[in-house]
Write a protein that holds these residues in place. Sequence first.
Motif, mmCIF file in Angstrom:
data_model
loop_
_atom_site.group_PDB
_atom_site.id
_atom_site.type_symbol
_atom_site.label_atom_id
_atom_site.label_comp_id
_atom_site.label_asym_id
_atom_site.label_seq_id
_atom_site.Cartn_x
_atom_site.Cartn_y
_atom_site.Cartn_z
ATOM 1 N N MET A 1 -16.562 62.206 18.339
ATOM 2 C CA MET A 1 -16.234 61.326 17.240
ATOM 3 C C MET A 1 -15.411 60.152 17.769
ATOM 4 O O MET A 1 -14.527 60.320 18.579
ATOM 5 C CB MET A 1 -15.423 62.090 16.204
ATOM 6 C CG MET A 1 -15.334 61.361 14.919
ATOM 7 S SD MET A 1 -13.721 61.079 14.230
ATOM 8 C CE MET A 1 -12.652 62.183 14.982
ATOM 9 N N GLU A 2 -15.765 58.985 17.311
ATOM 10 C CA GLU A 2 -15.116 57.769 17.787
ATOM 11 C C GLU A 2 -14.766 56.907 16.588
ATOM 12 O O GLU A 2 -15.580 56.712 15.695
ATOM 13 C CB GLU A 2 -16.077 57.020 18.709
ATOM 14 C CG GLU A 2 -15.507 55.797 19.351
ATOM 15 C CD GLU A 2 -16.505 55.176 20.312
ATOM 16 O OE1 GLU A 2 -17.017 54.086 19.982
ATOM 17 O OE2 GLU A 2 -16.776 55.772 21.362
ATOM 18 N N ALA A 3 -13.538 56.393 16.567
ATOM 19 C CA ALA A 3 -13.097 55.509 15.485
ATOM 20 C C ALA A 3 -12.462 54.274 16.093
ATOM 21 O O ALA A 3 -11.872 54.331 17.169
ATOM 22 C CB ALA A 3 -12.107 56.223 14.579
ATOM 23 N N ARG A 4 -12.589 53.168 15.390
ATOM 24 C CA ARG A 4 -12.136 51.888 15.919
ATOM 25 C C ARG A 4 -11.332 51.138 14.859
ATOM 26 O O ARG A 4 -11.586 51.282 13.666
ATOM 27 C CB ARG A 4 -13.361 51.057 16.301
ATOM 28 C CG ARG A 4 -13.045 49.669 16.753
ATOM 29 C CD ARG A 4 -14.264 48.803 16.864
ATOM 30 N NE ARG A 4 -15.312 49.452 17.632
ATOM 31 C CZ ARG A 4 -16.448 48.882 17.963
ATOM 32 N NH1 ARG A 4 -16.694 47.650 17.582
ATOM 33 N NH2 ARG A 4 -17.350 49.520 18.658
ATOM 34 N N SER A 53 -3.960 52.374 12.539
ATOM 35 C CA SER A 53 -5.149 52.147 11.724
ATOM 36 C C SER A 53 -6.359 52.862 12.306
ATOM 37 O O SER A 53 -7.175 53.433 11.565
ATOM 38 C CB SER A 53 -5.419 50.651 11.611
ATOM 39 O OG SER A 53 -6.580 50.413 10.870
ATOM 40 N N ALA A 54 -6.490 52.868 13.628
ATOM 41 C CA ALA A 54 -7.600 53.580 14.270
ATOM 42 C C ALA A 54 -7.488 55.082 14.026
ATOM 43 O O ALA A 54 -8.506 55.763 13.809
ATOM 44 C CB ALA A 54 -7.621 53.282 15.762
ATOM 45 N N ILE A 55 -6.266 55.609 14.054
ATOM 46 C CA ILE A 55 -6.058 57.042 13.778
ATOM 47 C C ILE A 55 -6.461 57.354 12.340
ATOM 48 O O ILE A 55 -7.144 58.354 12.066
ATOM 49 C CB ILE A 55 -4.597 57.425 14.041
ATOM 50 C CG1 ILE A 55 -4.268 57.283 15.530
ATOM 51 C CG2 ILE A 55 -4.307 58.838 13.570
ATOM 52 C CD1 ILE A 55 -2.792 57.353 15.842
ATOM 53 N N ALA A 56 -6.045 56.505 11.405
ATOM 54 C CA ALA A 56 -6.407 56.708 10.002
ATOM 55 C C ALA A 56 -7.917 56.600 9.806
ATOM 56 O O ALA A 56 -8.503 57.361 9.019
ATOM 57 C CB ALA A 56 -5.684 55.689 9.129
ATOM 58 N N ASP A 72 -3.499 65.378 17.406
ATOM 59 C CA ASP A 72 -3.020 65.673 18.759
ATOM 60 C C ASP A 72 -4.151 65.671 19.780
ATOM 61 O O ASP A 72 -3.910 65.539 20.976
ATOM 62 C CB ASP A 72 -2.311 67.029 18.799
ATOM 63 C CG ASP A 72 -1.086 67.039 17.905
ATOM 64 O OD1 ASP A 72 -0.486 65.959 17.742
ATOM 65 O OD2 ASP A 72 -0.739 68.105 17.372
ATOM 66 N N GLU A 73 -5.402 65.787 19.323
ATOM 67 C CA GLU A 73 -6.544 65.811 20.222
ATOM 68 C C GLU A 73 -7.144 64.430 20.473
ATOM 69 O O GLU A 73 -8.074 64.295 21.259
ATOM 70 C CB GLU A 73 -7.633 66.729 19.648
ATOM 71 C CG GLU A 73 -7.224 68.174 19.563
ATOM 72 C CD GLU A 73 -7.053 68.793 20.938
ATOM 73 O OE1 GLU A 73 -7.874 68.524 21.827
ATOM 74 O OE2 GLU A 73 -6.076 69.542 21.114
ATOM 75 N N LEU A 74 -6.630 63.407 19.791
ATOM 76 C CA LEU A 74 -7.190 62.067 19.937
ATOM 77 C C LEU A 74 -6.633 61.359 21.175
ATOM 78 O O LEU A 74 -5.475 61.536 21.536
ATOM 79 C CB LEU A 74 -6.882 61.215 18.701
ATOM 80 C CG LEU A 74 -7.581 61.635 17.415
ATOM 81 C CD1 LEU A 74 -7.126 60.758 16.266
ATOM 82 C CD2 LEU A 74 -9.086 61.560 17.561
ATOM 83 N N GLU A 111 -9.907 51.771 20.215
ATOM 84 C CA GLU A 111 -10.832 52.843 19.874
ATOM 85 C C GLU A 111 -10.223 54.175 20.300
ATOM 86 O O GLU A 111 -9.683 54.294 21.401
ATOM 87 C CB GLU A 111 -12.172 52.665 20.595
ATOM 88 C CG GLU A 111 -12.981 51.525 20.064
ATOM 89 C CD GLU A 111 -14.345 51.429 20.707
ATOM 90 O OE1 GLU A 111 -14.716 52.352 21.469
ATOM 91 O OE2 GLU A 111 -15.028 50.434 20.466
ATOM 92 N N VAL A 112 -10.325 55.153 19.422
ATOM 93 C CA VAL A 112 -9.843 56.506 19.727
ATOM 94 C C VAL A 112 -11.011 57.480 19.644
ATOM 95 O O VAL A 112 -11.902 57.327 18.819
ATOM 96 C CB VAL A 112 -8.710 56.939 18.770
ATOM 97 C CG1 VAL A 112 -7.472 56.085 18.977
ATOM 98 C CG2 VAL A 112 -9.129 56.897 17.324
ATOM 99 N N THR A 113 -10.994 58.464 20.533
ATOM 100 C CA THR A 113 -11.998 59.518 20.527
ATOM 101 C C THR A 113 -11.301 60.867 20.627
ATOM 102 O O THR A 113 -10.166 60.951 21.109
ATOM 103 C CB THR A 113 -12.986 59.378 21.693
ATOM 104 O OG1 THR A 113 -12.256 59.374 22.912
ATOM 105 C CG2 THR A 113 -13.791 58.110 21.577
#
Length: 117
Positions: A1-4, A53-56, A72-74, A111-113
Amino acid sequence: MEARAIARHIRMSPRKVRLVVDQIRGRSVNEAISVLTFSKKAAAVPVSKTLLSAIANAQDLADRDGDSVDVDELVVSRAFVDEGPTLKRWRARAMGRASPRRRRTSHITVEVTAKEN
């Protein structure tokens, strides 16, 4: 999963923001937040807002898919700064002349994964 998350038109030069972004790239999210919290650089404020914001966005994306994400896994997988539009201003100089001032702006992308086990 990837969020930006993208913060656009930040009134700070890209060169100054890149110094801060280079410190968090590849780190876990909790570690990156603590680095930004205790940083003396002014660019740490918009970078930390973009990271939060990327975490949210990651949490929202997981909720939409019916999954759950552990913060904690991001990990900050990608973080970069692009140059935004430059505001061109003028400063008065001696003998009726003017010299240009270039007010630079930045676009911050984080970007966070999720960590792969």
